[in-house]
Design a protein around this motif. Structure first.
Motif, PDB file in Angstrom:
ATOM      1  N   SER A 178       0.834  -1.212   0.000  1.00  0.00           N
ATOM      2  CA  SER A 178       0.000   0.000   0.000  1.00  0.00           C
ATOM      3  C   SER A 178       0.863   1.254   0.000  1.00  0.00           C
ATOM      4  O   SER A 178       0.584   2.215  -0.728  1.00  0.00           O
ATOM      5  CB  SER A 178      -0.931   0.000   1.218  1.00  0.00           C
ATOM      6  N   SER A 179       1.922   1.244   0.806  1.00  0.00           N
ATOM      7  CA  SER A 179       2.827   2.402   0.838  1.00  0.00           C
ATOM      8  C   SER A 179       3.549   2.569  -0.492  1.00  0.00           C
ATOM      9  O   SER A 179       3.769   3.691  -0.966  1.00  0.00           O
ATOM     10  CB  SER A 179       3.849   2.242   1.968  1.00  0.00           C
ATOM     11  N   ALA A 180       3.915   1.446  -1.113  1.00  0.00           N
ATOM     12  CA  ALA A 180       4.590   1.503  -2.410  1.00  0.00           C
ATOM     13  C   ALA A 180       3.669   2.091  -3.480  1.00  0.00           C
ATOM     14  O   ALA A 180       4.101   2.915  -4.290  1.00  0.00           O
ATOM     15  CB  ALA A 180       5.056   0.107  -2.822  1.00  0.00           C
ATOM     16  N   PHE A 181       2.398   1.685  -3.464  1.00  0.00           N
ATOM     17  CA  PHE A 181       1.465   2.213  -4.457  1.00  0.00           C
ATOM     18  C   PHE A 181       1.184   3.692  -4.198  1.00  0.00           C
ATOM     19  O   PHE A 181       1.063   4.483  -5.143  1.00  0.00           O
ATOM     20  CB  PHE A 181       0.167   1.416  -4.427  1.00  0.00           C
ATOM     21  N   ARG A 182       1.108   4.069  -2.935  1.00  0.00           N
ATOM     22  CA  ARG A 182       0.895   5.478  -2.596  1.00  0.00           C
ATOM     23  C   ARG A 182       2.085   6.320  -3.069  1.00  0.00           C
ATOM     24  O   ARG A 182       1.902   7.432  -3.595  1.00  0.00           O
ATOM     25  CB  ARG A 182       0.702   5.624  -1.089  1.00  0.00           C
ATOM     26  N   LEU A 183       3.300   5.800  -2.904  1.00  0.00           N
ATOM     27  CA  LEU A 183       4.485   6.522  -3.371  1.00  0.00           C
ATOM     28  C   LEU A 183       4.484   6.625  -4.895  1.00  0.00           C
ATOM     29  O   LEU A 183       4.830   7.683  -5.454  1.00  0.00           O
ATOM     30  CB  LEU A 183       5.748   5.802  -2.894  1.00  0.00           C
ATOM     31  N   SER A 184       4.075   5.554  -5.576  1.00  0.00           N
ATOM     32  CA  SER A 184       4.002   5.585  -7.027  1.00  0.00           C
ATOM     33  C   SER A 184       3.052   6.671  -7.502  1.00  0.00           C
ATOM     34  O   SER A 184       3.354   7.406  -8.463  1.00  0.00           O
ATOM     35  CB  SER A 184       3.548   4.225  -7.557  1.00  0.00           C
TER      36      SER A 184
END
Length: 214
Positions: free
Chosen positions: A140-146
């Motif tokens: 979830s954090s990775a997608f938010r950063l993307s």
């Protein structure tokens, strides 16, 4: 089209990222889209097989960016002298010291580092979902950063700037387009395609569903 929200159940609400209009979610069927009634921004657009397509496009973006930084981007000939330049050479042309070095690093990040980082983050998030696996840690954090990096991925802006510069330089010298130019042109199209294939609502729902303990 979604219906305007009439209750306070947050799990059943969706806000338009463009105009902040709030709606109660009604997930559309295959090949249908949920569109904001105020600004017509697409809110939900599920597509079968979109996950595999997005991962394939993201992998292609990574390969093209790496290749485009290695091969010559263009070659300029004038007065018998010839000079070939890669994308990194163009990005770091003003690298020297102080503010110029920071400017060069920023340009390199905007046209090379950030597009690759976004592509890798998308693969990290979506690949497990495509293969019916649980999300990887911190997906979830990775997608938010993307998503946060999306406005800063400016490969298409660089391509437009190059086109304008080539028109002016062509009157003064002989310009030959290298393989990296065509790779970068394809890259710009793929980045746009990746964003158009991606239904962010579907990804968030899939992450929430798969992350729940069984």
């Amino acid at each position: 089209m979604t219906h305007p929200a009439d209750r306070t159940d947050l799990d059943a609400l969706i806000a338009c990222p463009r105009c902040d209009a709030l709606y109660k979610v009604r997930e559309p069927a295959h090949r249908e889209r949920a569109v904001c009634a105020r600004c017509h921004h697409v809110l939900i657009a599920p597509r079968r097989g979109a996950g595999a397509q997005i991962v394939a496009v993201a992998l292609t973006v990574v390969v093209l960016v790496v290749a485009a930084t290695i091969f010559p981007f263009l070659e300029v000939s004038v007065g018998g002298a010839t000079n070939a330049s890669s994308i990194l050479d163009a990005a770091l042309a003003f690298s020297g010291s102080g503010l110029f070095l920071l400017l060069a690093l920023a340009v390199a990040a905007l046209i090379v580092v950030i597009p690759v980082t976004r592509a890798l983050l998308v693969i990290y998030v979506i690949a497990p979902l495509v293969f019916d696996r649980r999300p990887l840690p911190h997906a979830s954090s990775a997608f938010r950063l993307s998503e946060a990096l999306r406005p800063w991925s400016m490969a298409e802006i660089f391509a437009i700037g190059c086109a304008v510069a080539l028109v002016k330089v062509a009157d003064l010298a002989t310009v030959s387009l290298g393989p990296a130019f065509w790779m970068f042109s394809v890259l710009v199209v793929l980045v746009v395609a990746q964003d158009s294939f991606l239904c962010r609502y579907s990804v968030w729902k899939a992450l929430e569903r798969e992350a729940r303990p069984t």
